[in-house]
Motif scaffolding. Structure first.
Motif, PDB file in Angstrom:
ATOM      1  N   ARG A  12      -1.813  -1.870   3.161  1.00 37.12           N
ATOM      2  CA  ARG A  12      -2.307  -2.620   2.250  1.00 37.12           C
ATOM      3  C   ARG A  12      -0.279  -2.969   1.277  1.00 37.12           C
ATOM      4  O   ARG A  12       0.666  -1.952   1.812  1.00 37.12           O
ATOM      5  N   ALA A  14       0.567  -2.687  -2.323  1.00 35.45           N
ATOM      6  CA  ALA A  14      -0.028  -2.108  -3.935  1.00 35.45           C
ATOM      7  C   ALA A  14       0.802  -2.711  -5.415  1.00 35.45           C
ATOM      8  O   ALA A  14       1.433  -1.782  -5.563  1.00 35.45           O
ATOM      9  N   PRO A  15       1.164  -4.120  -5.094  1.00 35.88           N
ATOM     10  CA  PRO A  15       2.369  -3.776  -6.043  1.00 35.88           C
ATOM     11  C   PRO A  15       2.141  -3.732  -7.760  1.00 35.88           C
ATOM     12  O   PRO A  15       0.760  -3.517  -8.068  1.00 35.88           O
ATOM     13  N   SER A  16       2.574  -3.050  -8.894  1.00 37.75           N
ATOM     14  CA  SER A  16       2.097  -3.380 -10.389  1.00 37.75           C
ATOM     15  C   SER A  16       2.998  -4.147 -10.574  1.00 37.75           C
ATOM     16  O   SER A  16       3.475  -4.686 -10.225  1.00 37.75           O
ATOM     17  N   ASP A  48      -1.919  -1.715  -8.598  1.00 41.88           N
ATOM     18  CA  ASP A  48      -1.885  -0.372  -9.377  1.00 41.88           C
ATOM     19  C   ASP A  48      -1.454  -1.196 -10.587  1.00 41.88           C
ATOM     20  O   ASP A  48      -0.864  -1.130 -11.159  1.00 41.88           O
ATOM     21  N   TYR A 185      -0.975   8.610 -11.167  1.00 45.04           N
ATOM     22  CA  TYR A 185      -0.606   7.323  -9.804  1.00 45.04           C
ATOM     23  C   TYR A 185      -0.671   8.811  -8.497  1.00 45.04           C
ATOM     24  O   TYR A 185      -1.366   8.287  -7.825  1.00 45.04           O
ATOM     25  N   VAL A 189      -3.919   6.977  -6.262  1.00 46.11           N
ATOM     26  CA  VAL A 189      -3.251   6.351  -4.933  1.00 46.11           C
ATOM     27  C   VAL A 189      -4.114   6.928  -3.779  1.00 46.11           C
ATOM     28  O   VAL A 189      -4.222   6.746  -2.905  1.00 46.11           O
ATOM     29  N   ARG A 203       6.099   1.313   1.828  1.00 48.54           N
ATOM     30  CA  ARG A 203       5.900   0.919   0.479  1.00 48.54           C
ATOM     31  C   ARG A 203       7.169   1.288   0.958  1.00 48.54           C
ATOM     32  O   ARG A 203       8.081   2.246   1.930  1.00 48.54           O
ATOM     33  N   LEU A 207       9.470   6.085  -2.862  1.00 46.75           N
ATOM     34  CA  LEU A 207       8.141   6.708  -3.238  1.00 46.75           C
ATOM     35  C   LEU A 207       7.786   7.648  -1.988  1.00 46.75           C
ATOM     36  O   LEU A 207       6.995   8.468  -1.836  1.00 46.75           O
ATOM     37  N   LYS A 244      12.778  -4.852 -12.215  1.00 49.08           N
ATOM     38  CA  LYS A 244      12.258  -5.630 -11.983  1.00 49.08           C
ATOM     39  C   LYS A 244      12.778  -6.358 -12.167  1.00 49.08           C
ATOM     40  O   LYS A 244      12.131  -7.784 -12.363  1.00 49.08           O
TER      41      LYS A 244
END
Ligand code: GLU
Length: 311
Positions: A12, A14-16, A48, A185, A189, A203, A207, A244
């Motif tokens: 997967r 899973a970007p915010s 996310d 989170y 998650v 990822r 993390l 970001k």
């Protein structure tokens, strides 16, 4: 050592949706995609989006358009954490029934003051467990915490090898829900990866320190563990982590100017592959097909780097 299953593979990304994809998050998407697709697995896309104040409207669509521009199609419907609240409530109820949770009335400042242990980062000041035996009289609930296990957690990361962490000294009892009711989170998650049937979590290495807490939650909730692979972070020219806001222009410019292929080839190099120069003349999906047969998590360099840009 925690053992993890490998087949059938479900990966997967899973970007915010708090900003446009930057080069670092695109590199993570590529690494995750290749790791899943080289085994013929399914690659899921999940947003996310629990951190509501940081959401930027339109960013989920923007991220999907970028993935499409780089020929990174996801399998099945897109999912959103914000729609999974009932599942987080169930997991929270299970942890409560087990007696592994307690309410905490400590403020960030009180936690920082009461902790004599070294701080690893701003988000992770080890919590001394002040409210384990009950909150101070009249204190309001600021969070709910899961009790840290006494033993170290050791697991095998496909890129980083054996990783060991003592949660008690790293973070202490950790937050799974805030006083206002929002889920953190770490819990979300774990529940989401289980809902998606995810067997492989690839990822960014920012993390990696969270992974033992997630493994602990998987174990408490009796959920099967995915395997983990943490990729190096793309850094800015001064070696700092990209935010970001930084560096997102290069991904967009590459797409606008038709340089997606060249950026993908640069990312393959960043991930430890040695693509031939002429690969940049092929389409994105041909480049990714080359990547599927040449990607090896064990060959991913440990240290992140600044990616040279094309335009
Ligand atoms: N949503 C996180 C991010 O954008 C990634 C979470 C994960 O991969 O577990 O950094």
């Amino acid at each position: 050592m925690v053992e993890t299953p490998t087949c059938p593979v479900v990966g997967r990304f899973a970007p915010s949706p708090t900003g446009t994809l930057h080069t670092g998050s695109l590199a993570t998407a590529v690494g995750s995609y290749l790791m899943t697709k080289r085994c013929g697995g399914r690659w899921l896309l999940r947003f996310d989006d629990l951190d509501t104040p940081r959401q930027v409207p339109g960013m989920a669509d923007d991220i999907m358009a970028t993935l499409e521009a780089f020929a990174l199609p996801w399998d099945g419907p897109v999912t959103y954490q914000s729609r999974h609240r009932e599942y987080y409530c169930d997991a929270f109820a299970t942890l409560t029934r087990q007696g592994n949770l307690y309410p905490c009335g400590c403020s960030r400042r009180e936690i920082a003051q009461s902790s004599s242990a070294p701080h690893h980062d701003d988000d992770c000041v080890p919590y001394a467990g002040s409210c384990r035996g009950g909150m101070k009289d009249g204190a309001a609930i600021r969070s709910w915490r899961v009790t840290a296990p006494a033993d170290e957690i050791t697991f095998s990361d496909r890129c980083r090898g054996t990783v060991t962490q003592n949660i008690s000294t790293f973070s202490g009892d950790f937050v799974v829900r805030r006083g206002g009711g929002e889920f953190a989170y770490q819990l979300a998650v774990v529940v989401d990866d289980h809902l998606g049937g995810v067997t492989q979590v690839v990822r960014g290495e920012d993390l990696l320190p969270s992974t033992p807490r997630q493994i602990h939650l998987h174990q408490l909730l009796s959920l099967p563990l995915p395997e983990y692979a943490h990729l190096p972070l793309v850094t800015g020219p001064d070696g700092s982590k990209l935010s970001k806001r930084d560096n997102l222009v290069s991904v967009q410019l590459a797409a606008v100017a038709g340089h997606e292929a060249a950026l993908l080839v640069t990312i393959l190099r960043f991930l430890g592959m040695r693509p031939p120069q002429e690969l940049a003349g092929y389409s994105c999906s041909q480049i990714l097909t080359w990547g599927m047969t040449n990607f090896s998590p064990e060959a991913v360099p440990w240290r992140g780097n600044c990616l040279p840009y094309l335009i």
